[in-house]
Scaffold this active site. Structure first.
Site, PDB file in Angstrom:
ATOM      1  N   LYS A  81     -20.414 -13.027 -65.677  1.00  0.00           N
ATOM      2  CA  LYS A  81     -21.375 -14.135 -65.638  1.00  0.00           C
ATOM      3  C   LYS A  81     -21.598 -14.605 -67.079  1.00  0.00           C
ATOM      4  CE  LYS A  81     -26.053 -15.158 -63.824  1.00  0.00           C
ATOM      5  NZ  LYS A  81     -27.234 -14.596 -63.119  1.00  0.00           N
ATOM      6  N   SER A 156     -28.820 -17.121 -59.102  1.00  0.00           N
ATOM      7  CA  SER A 156     -28.170 -17.832 -60.184  1.00  0.00           C
ATOM      8  C   SER A 156     -26.737 -17.368 -60.454  1.00  0.00           C
ATOM      9  CB  SER A 156     -28.980 -17.639 -61.468  1.00  0.00           C
ATOM     10  OG  SER A 156     -28.980 -16.276 -61.855  1.00  0.00           O
ATOM     11  N   SER A 180     -30.897 -12.946 -57.838  1.00  0.00           N
ATOM     12  CA  SER A 180     -29.764 -13.729 -58.332  1.00  0.00           C
ATOM     13  C   SER A 180     -28.392 -13.093 -58.123  1.00  0.00           C
ATOM     14  CB  SER A 180     -29.938 -14.042 -59.827  1.00  0.00           C
ATOM     15  OG  SER A 180     -30.830 -15.123 -59.985  1.00  0.00           O
TER      16      SER A 180
END
Lengths: 489, 479
Positions: A81, A156, A180
């Site tokens: 990420k 997210s 997330s």
């Protein structure tokens, strides 16, 4: 066993194939890089693809394997990420503010995985500063769900979720502040693990809400999550909040024989907000556990309905302070031509941050302000304590808590962007584990209208082994986690 | 009208650690800009603070030395504000729960009375960097070497009643932190600086007047002068029918005046909240006790012991204990001497030794005349080997590195002449050569003996024992 395409294999299967010399890390890496090039234009899962470095790492991995010093992860292609700092590579956190930021150092978990020999294919798209539940707040545009390109992948960690679900990488790292990892895992048919707060280092993970942020994984199976977490977990002298407890052998533990578990179900999770078919899928998966010999009983989480409001005080408060360092002075976006210091700050931050980030900075600044601190921040901290105590009480009677991960399957892109409250309610079932610092997972448990939905499992403090083992045994008896979106098979 | 002055001080003292409070970067002073700032100090994305445990020990030392309570649990908080030399946009400090609190220290007031000053609290925090506004063609430069340097902020109760008391308190704290070796106290380098909260009220009034805060006073003299001038200003304002505005003011030493800082900086709401990146500081009583056991002798105790053990006046004891190093020098000299009185050694330390240090620009622990040398030297006066004058000369030779006390005396034949026949011959010669003066003495002019002794000393090149010369001359003159 069914013969699967390389990109449909689990990390565990890939690791075995590498060990058996059925495939080289180089071949595997080239295969994934090819898929990214071919398929990511639609998905928008990657912010940066590090092809050259990945191939170099793959070559090194093959040499290491030939030299006999390979780990189970040597040569495994994954993605990080874009919230994790990576030396010499842009680390944007999904924000214009850091669009030009090349990190001079590696996050601790990045370094640990690199030491184990993983191949990094690139950095995945995400909601800006991890603030969002749909991946629509990214400066780099929304990520699309491989199960339906018109729908969100969740957020997210939406880029990581889409990349793994579409077979663009073998597994990916994510972060979970209020859901997330688990929410995008549920919406893309993946296994998402958020460990105990402090189990994996936060050093080098760009902070959103420091008391809630935790690094974890998005993978095709619980066994894969165990494999990655085995390397990622552990104390880090650079993170005072990381836990010193020794890391158990998750990989061995999940394979141990099934023990009878008591699973608690918080009935108030099955309320009007939960989609009926989603609820049915979750109930059906509880039956699977029951057949495996688990006892299902209901538990009370009396204050869990306060999770969303508490979260939207605590997280923005910490974020408003954490994001103060983006002032244009030392790195990141800098406004041109400002006449004085105040204008310089205001324009730098007005230009660098998107709307959702600004909304949370304003909220956080407000709840910490003189005259409001007691009413909001302190009150929220007290409620947070009550929520944590609820879990503690519940775990006196049960070994795990199970329920839905999200209220609904993936929703259409654009549907909720205009209504922040509606968007925030997407995390209603996941936030509790963050507020209490507990390990939690989402595992695929069925489909609603052709879209995957997730079962959430929550365990007591540091009981990742038990959590992963339950998920693994569930996956030994189901194949929801082996479903692949047709277009990406 | 009679006015009462009310002052409280906030002293920022830099703790003498090698590395910063939350990072491994060096705290050494004077490096080129931004060469001692690591990613943590620069506030890079993703970095985290890790507490330097040395600062906890230092704060506990200070707390124990000032009768403070040591908090079993203290918490770091974030003080949020934007400024270019504050990299994270917040300063990590302690707010609601400081590490030590509720202590006190004694000062001696201008009237010579002992007064107890309350210490509200002392808390740990990080320093900010520096903004440099010169020589950047309209821009400002930022030097972050100082960012993250550990500070102990010591907050007094508003117990001080004059500029002189504020100065005495500040000196006392300065002396203490140096005794404890928790700070170098270097005021020029900003390691010890102070803000003063000043207000006035009519004598007898019990509620406090509106205060102003004088910022960044970095010398004892400036603290006293700034407070004096600010008190005058406040009294003038009130007596002219106005009222004092609560504000932060800067002292301008060149113009000897205070003036308000920009009011924009006043409007800050710092939005303190506990720093989620740092765990609460938990202090076990075992740690406190082990630190207590390792504390050095503190200034007040040392002063009392010096007066008692060495028979010194309060003044001498005060001067000799003004730093631990000076006190050590004195005690080493006393220990090295076998005949000399401590009082005599005290006089030498306060006279010749300090004068020589001032001349050479040296600290006491760098003294060219070692404490052992001084003890041996004063011994030579006590046993009659050297006259005071010769001892002075030997001191200068020691300072110039010309040998030891014994070797200098021996090589230069400086030993005092105490042989009575030699002195008798010397005195007879002097009387023979100065008959007129001898006659004056016999006629009753006692004073002239001084001249005759002087002549004898001169003839002996200063080596004769003046006491003996005096006696022998008188005996010969009486014959």
């Amino acid at each position: 066993m069914l013969k699967r395409a390389m990109h449909e294999k689990t990390l565990t299967e890939l690791s075995d194939a590498l060990a058996a010399k059925q495939i080289s890390a180089r071949e595997l890496t080239e295969h994934y890089l090819g898929r990214i090039e071919q398929l990511d234009a639609d998905l928008n899962a990657f912010v940066t693809v590090t092809a050259e470095q990945a191939l170099a790492q793959a070559n090194a991995a093959d040499e290491r394997r030939a030299g006999g010093t390979a780990t189970a992860l040597t040569g495994i292609p994954i993605a990080h990420k874009d919230i994790f700092c990576t030396t010499g590579i842009k680390t944007s956190c999904g924000s214009r503010m850091l669009d030009n930021f090349v990190s001079p150092y590696n996050a601790s978990i990045v370094a640990k995985l690199e030491d184990a020999g993983v191949v990094m294919l690139g950095k995945t798209n995400m909601d800006e500063f991890a603030m969002g539940s749909s991946n629509e707040t990214s400066f780099y545009g929304p990520v699309r769900n491989p199960w339906d390109l018109e729908r969100v992948p969740g957020g997210s960690s939406g880029g990581s979720a889409a990349a793994v679900a579409a077979g663009l990488c073998g597994g990916a790292t994510g972060t979970d502040t209020g859901g997330s990892i688990r929410q995008p895992a549920a919406l893309t048919g993946l296994t998402g693990l958020k460990p105990t707060y402090g189990r994996a280092s936060r050093y080098g993970m760009i902070a959103f809400a420091s008391s809630l942020d935790q690094a974890g994984t998005l993978t095709r199976s619980a066994a894969d999550a165990a494999l990655l977490m085995q390397t990622m977990a552990g104390f880090d002298a650079n993170d005072s909040t990381s836990l010193a407890d020794p890391v158990p052998d998750y990989v061995t533990e999940i394979e141990s024989p099934w023990e009878k578990l008591r699973i608690g179900v918080p009935e108030n999770f099955f309320d009007d907000g939960l989609d009926a078919e989603n609820a049915a899928a979750v109930r059906a998966s509880l039956d699977v556990f029951e057949k495996l010999g688990a006892t299902i009983k209901s538990v009370q989480l009396e204050h869990v309905h306060l999770s969303v409001p508490v979260y939207y005080v605590v997280a923005p408060a910490e974020a408003s302070s954490n994001l103060s360092r983006y002032d244009g002075v030392r790195f990141g976006h800098r406004a041109e031509g400002a006449d004085d210091l105040i204008e310089f700050y205001m324009r730098t931050r007005a230009e660098g941050f998107g709307a959702e980030v600004k909304r949370r900075i304003l909220t956080g600044t407000y709840v910490l302000s003189a005259g409001y601190y007691d009413a909001y921040y302190l009150q929220a901290q007290k409620a947070r304590q009550l929520i944590a105590e609820d879990f503690k009480r519940a775990f006196a009677d049960v070994d795990l808590i199970a329920g839905p991960t999200t209220p609904t399957p993936a929703f259409p892109i654009g549907q909720k962007v205009g209504d922040p409250i509606e968007m925030y309610l997407n995390d209603i079932y996941t936030i509790g584990a963050n507020l209490a610092g507990l390990p939690a997972m989402s595992i695929p448990c069925g489909f609603v209208s052709g879209l995957p939905v997730g079962l959430q499992l929550i365990a007591p403090h540091l009981a990742e082994g038990r959590l992963l083992k339950a998920a693994h045994h569930f996956q030994l008896h189901t194949d929801w986690h082996r479903q692949v979106p047709e277009a990406y098979a | 009208m009679d006015w009462e002055i009310v002052i409280g001080l906030e002293i920022h003292t830099q703790l003498a650690t090698k590395s910063k409070i939350f990072s491994g970067a060096s705290t050494a002073y004077g490096a080129p800009p931004n060469t001692q700032a690591c990613l943590v100090d620069l506030g890079y994305p993703g970095v985290l603070p890790v507490l330097n445990e040395q600062v906890v020990v230092m704060a506990i030392k200070f707390g124990l030395a000032t009768h403070c309570e040591i908090a079993p649990r203290s918490v770091f908080a974030r003080k949020n504000y934007f400024y270019p030399d504050l990299p994270k946009g917040y300063q990590i400090s302690q707010y609601e729960l400081p590490i030590v609190h509720s202590g006190h220290i004694d000062i001696v007031t201008e009237d010579g009375e002992v007064k107890t000053i309350g210490i509200t609290r002392a808390h740990l925090e990080e320093d900010a960097g520096k903004s440099l506004h010169e020589s950047f063609h309209g821009s400002s430069g930022i030097d972050l070497n100082r960012a993250g340097t550990p500070l102990l902020e010591i907050v007094s109760e508003p117990d001080l009643r004059s500029a002189a008391q504020a100065g005495a308190y500040m000196r006392k704290i300065h002396e203490l932190v140096r005794y404890l070796e928790i700070s170098d106290g270097n005021m020029q380098e900003g390691s010890f600086r102070c803000d003063a909260n000043v207000s006035v009220r009519p004598a007898g009034e019990t509620t406090l007047g509106t205060r102003t805060e004088l910022k960044n006073l970095n010398s004892f003299r400036f603290v006293e002068k700034a407070i004096e001038i600010e008190v005058e200003r406040q009294i003038d304002v009130i007596e002219d029918g106005g009222s004092v505005v609560q504000e932060t003011r800067l002292y301008d030493a060149d113009r000897n005046e205070t003036r308000p800082m920009r009011s924009k900086e006043e409007a800050n709401d710092y939005r303190y909240f506990p720093d989620p990146d740092l765990l609460p500081v938990l202090i076990e009583s075992e740690l406190v006790e082990s630190i207590r056991a390792s504390l050095p002798e503190l200034p007040d105790a040392k002063r009392a012991r010096f007066a008692e053990q060495y028979g010194l006046s309060d003044y001498d004891a005060d001067v000799l204990t003004s730093s631990a190093e000076l006190a050590d020098y004195f005690e080493t000299a006393v220990a090295a001497a076998s005949k000399a009185e401590p009082k005599a050694i005290a006089n030498w330390v306060q006279g010749k030794v300090i004068a020589a240090l001032n001349e050479d620009g040296l600290e006491i622990d760098e003294s060219k005349v070692t404490a052992a040398d001084l003890g041996a030297l004063v011994d030579k006066i006590a046993d009659g080997t050297l006259s005071g004058k010769l001892a002075n000369d030997v001191f200068d030779m020691l300072r110039a590195g010309e040998g030891t006390v014994d070797s200098i005396i021996e090589e230069r034949g400086l030993e005092q002449i105490t042989d009575s026949s030699a002195i008798a011959a010397l005195c007879a010669n002097v009387l023979a050569g100065n008959e007129a003066q001898a006659q004056q003495f016999r006629d009753g002019n006692e004073k002239v003996i001084g001249f005759l002794v002087g002549q004898a000393m001169k003839a002996s090149q200063g080596k004769a024992n003046p006491q003996q010369v005096n006696e022998v001359l008188r005996r010969l003159l009486a014959e």
